[in-house]
Design a protein around this motif. Structure first.
Motif, short mmCIF file in Angstrom:
data_model
loop_
_atom_site.label_atom_id
_atom_site.label_comp_id
_atom_site.label_asym_id
_atom_site.label_seq_id
_atom_site.Cartn_x
_atom_site.Cartn_y
_atom_site.Cartn_z
N GLU A 105 88.06 35.67 -44.38
CA GLU A 105 89.23 34.79 -44.07
C GLU A 105 90.18 35.39 -43.23
N PHE A 106 91.33 36.45 -42.95
CA PHE A 106 91.76 36.79 -42.47
C PHE A 106 92.26 36.60 -40.49
N ASN A 107 89.97 36.55 -40.31
CA ASN A 107 89.43 36.24 -39.06
C ASN A 107 90.08 34.54 -38.85
N ALA A 108 89.44 33.63 -39.97
CA ALA A 108 89.79 32.40 -39.62
C ALA A 108 90.58 32.06 -39.71
N LEU A 109 91.64 32.68 -40.40
CA LEU A 109 93.09 32.10 -40.09
C LEU A 109 93.34 32.65 -39.16
N LEU A 110 93.68 34.08 -38.82
CA LEU A 110 94.02 34.43 -36.58
C LEU A 110 93.40 33.03 -35.76
N MET A 117 89.82 27.74 -45.02
CA MET A 117 88.99 28.23 -43.35
C MET A 117 87.31 28.38 -43.55
N ASN A 118 86.77 27.82 -42.48
CA ASN A 118 85.57 27.63 -42.86
C ASN A 118 84.96 28.09 -41.08
N THR A 119 85.67 28.88 -39.83
CA THR A 119 85.31 28.46 -39.41
C THR A 119 84.53 30.43 -38.81
N THR A 120 84.36 31.13 -39.56
CA THR A 120 83.88 32.65 -39.51
C THR A 120 82.84 32.55 -41.00
N LEU A 121 81.31 33.33 -40.38
CA LEU A 121 80.82 33.52 -41.66
C LEU A 121 80.43 35.32 -41.62
N CYS A 122 78.99 35.40 -41.96
CA CYS A 122 78.09 36.87 -42.00
C CYS A 122 77.64 36.72 -41.05
N CYS A 123 76.80 37.02 -40.14
CA CYS A 123 75.66 37.47 -39.93
C CYS A 123 74.04 37.18 -40.26
N SER A 124 73.05 36.53 -40.66
CA SER A 124 72.32 35.97 -42.14
C SER A 124 71.21 36.78 -41.73
N SER A 125 71.81 38.02 -40.88
CA SER A 125 70.51 39.11 -41.06
C SER A 125 71.10 40.15 -42.42
N LYS A 126 70.45 40.01 -42.88
CA LYS A 126 70.84 41.00 -44.46
C LYS A 126 71.28 42.64 -43.99
N LEU A 127 70.31 42.98 -42.81
CA LEU A 127 70.55 44.58 -42.13
C LEU A 127 72.07 44.66 -41.76
N ILE A 165 80.76 40.08 -39.13
CA ILE A 165 81.27 39.23 -39.34
C ILE A 165 81.37 38.59 -38.14
N ILE A 166 81.29 36.40 -37.68
CA ILE A 166 81.29 36.73 -36.20
C ILE A 166 82.30 34.87 -36.55
N GLN A 167 81.92 34.67 -35.20
CA GLN A 167 82.95 33.11 -35.37
C GLN A 167 81.85 32.11 -35.20
N LEU A 168 81.83 31.38 -36.23
CA LEU A 168 80.87 30.11 -36.09
C LEU A 168 80.74 29.47 -34.60
N ALA A 169 81.41 28.98 -33.93
CA ALA A 169 81.40 28.32 -33.08
C ALA A 169 80.49 29.51 -32.29
N ALA A 170 80.75 30.64 -31.52
CA ALA A 170 80.19 31.51 -31.29
C ALA A 170 77.97 32.36 -31.63
N ALA A 171 78.24 31.34 -33.33
CA ALA A 171 77.34 31.89 -33.43
C ALA A 171 75.60 31.96 -32.71
N ASN A 172 75.17 32.40 -33.24
CA ASN A 172 73.52 31.97 -32.38
C ASN A 172 72.93 31.37 -33.54
N LYS A 173 72.51 29.89 -33.05
CA LYS A 173 71.89 29.00 -33.84
C LYS A 173 70.31 28.95 -34.40
N PHE A 174 69.59 28.94 -35.14
CA PHE A 174 67.99 29.07 -34.65
C PHE A 174 67.24 27.90 -35.54
N SER A 175 66.44 26.98 -34.81
CA SER A 175 66.54 25.59 -35.34
C SER A 175 65.37 26.18 -36.58
N ASP A 176 64.59 26.68 -36.13
CA ASP A 176 63.05 26.78 -37.28
C ASP A 176 63.90 27.58 -38.57
#
Length: 263
Positions: free
Chosen positions: A13-18, A147-157, A161-172
């Protein structure tokens, strides 16, 4: 574990707010491992490797790093934000038992004694002050935007925390996002497997890293035959559901059951 989950949520939330114009702060969750069986009570702490030079920004005794860098300001503001966002309850001894290591409530008072609000504290409209801490009469910000502009990398390993706009998306894998560190590994660990279904063994490619990062076994069937198996499984589930409903209807003397209720 609950305390770690809260720290991660506060960091998100802190990252999303800033917003994206500031350096991302993160909280790395550690894992405690214990040997199965009769191996004693010894535990091992496991945490991600963090490259680079270690820099300390503050401690529970009131010491503060005097650097005027943006990361230092954000780190100090995030400590203030965490207290404010939790309405002063995050370090409540009744909820999170404290010990001599972090000095309990005294350690938190030390923080406020030396903390000087910076422009990030002002941007977040943080209202708690050292005077309020001394009198134990706090005033907290009461409204926070969603705020929904940040999220965690989907890899559980990873879970960085990453910015949604810069995240790598994979169609599969819809709904999954990878950080820049995990994304190359997805392509690197793409292996060839053999499906034994259908007319005979045939090759299919599979992103092994994705399934391993989710803690799941790598599928042993191609996409086509996985879909067929899933359809058969769904049909069996629906059939069992209809059978159970028909038995219930019969037992109640009903003549039919609604065709709308099938799932």
């Amino acid at each position: 574990m609950r305390a770690q989950a809260l720290c991660k949520a506060f960091a998100l939330e802190f990252n999303a707010l800033l917003g994206s114009e500031h350096e991302l702060l993160d909280f790395f969750v550690t894992t405690a491992l214990k040997r199965r069986g009769a191996g004693g009570d010894d535990c091992v702490s496991l945490e991600p490797f963090i490259p680079g030079e270690y820099v300390k920004y503050n401690n529970n005794c009131g010491w503060v790093n005097d650097s005027d860098g943006e990361i230092n300001k954000a780190a100090l503001a995030s400590s203030h934000f965490t207290f404010e966002r939790s309405w002063g309850s995050f370090l409540d001894e009744k909820r999170f038992p404290l010990n001599d290591t972090n000095l309990g409530d005294a350690g938190f008072k030390f923080f406020f004694t030396s903390h000087k609000c910076n422009d990030i504290c002002s941007r977040l409209n943080l209202r708690t002050t050292k005077e309020q801490c001394a009198s134990v009469d706090f005033q907290f910000r009461e409204d926070w935007p969603t705020m929904n502009t940040t999220l965690c990398c989907s890899s559980k390993l990873c879970r960085r925390i990453i910015q949604l706009a810069a995240a790598n998306k994979f169609s599969d894998f819809a709904g999954h996002f990878l950080c820049d560190g995990c994304w190359p590994q997805l392509q690197k660990f793409m292996d060839t497997y053999y499906c034994e279904e259908g007319d005979g063994p045939h090759e299919f490619a599979m992103f092994r890293f994705f399934y391993e990062s989710q803690g799941e076994p790598v599928p042993q069937k191609c996409v086509k035959h996985r879909e067929i198996a899933q359809s058969m499984s769904n049909a069996a589930s629906v059939g069992a559901s209809l059978w159970n409903r028909s038995k219930t209807a019969d037992s109640l003397g009903k003549k039919s059951s609604s065709g709308r209720i099938w799932g």
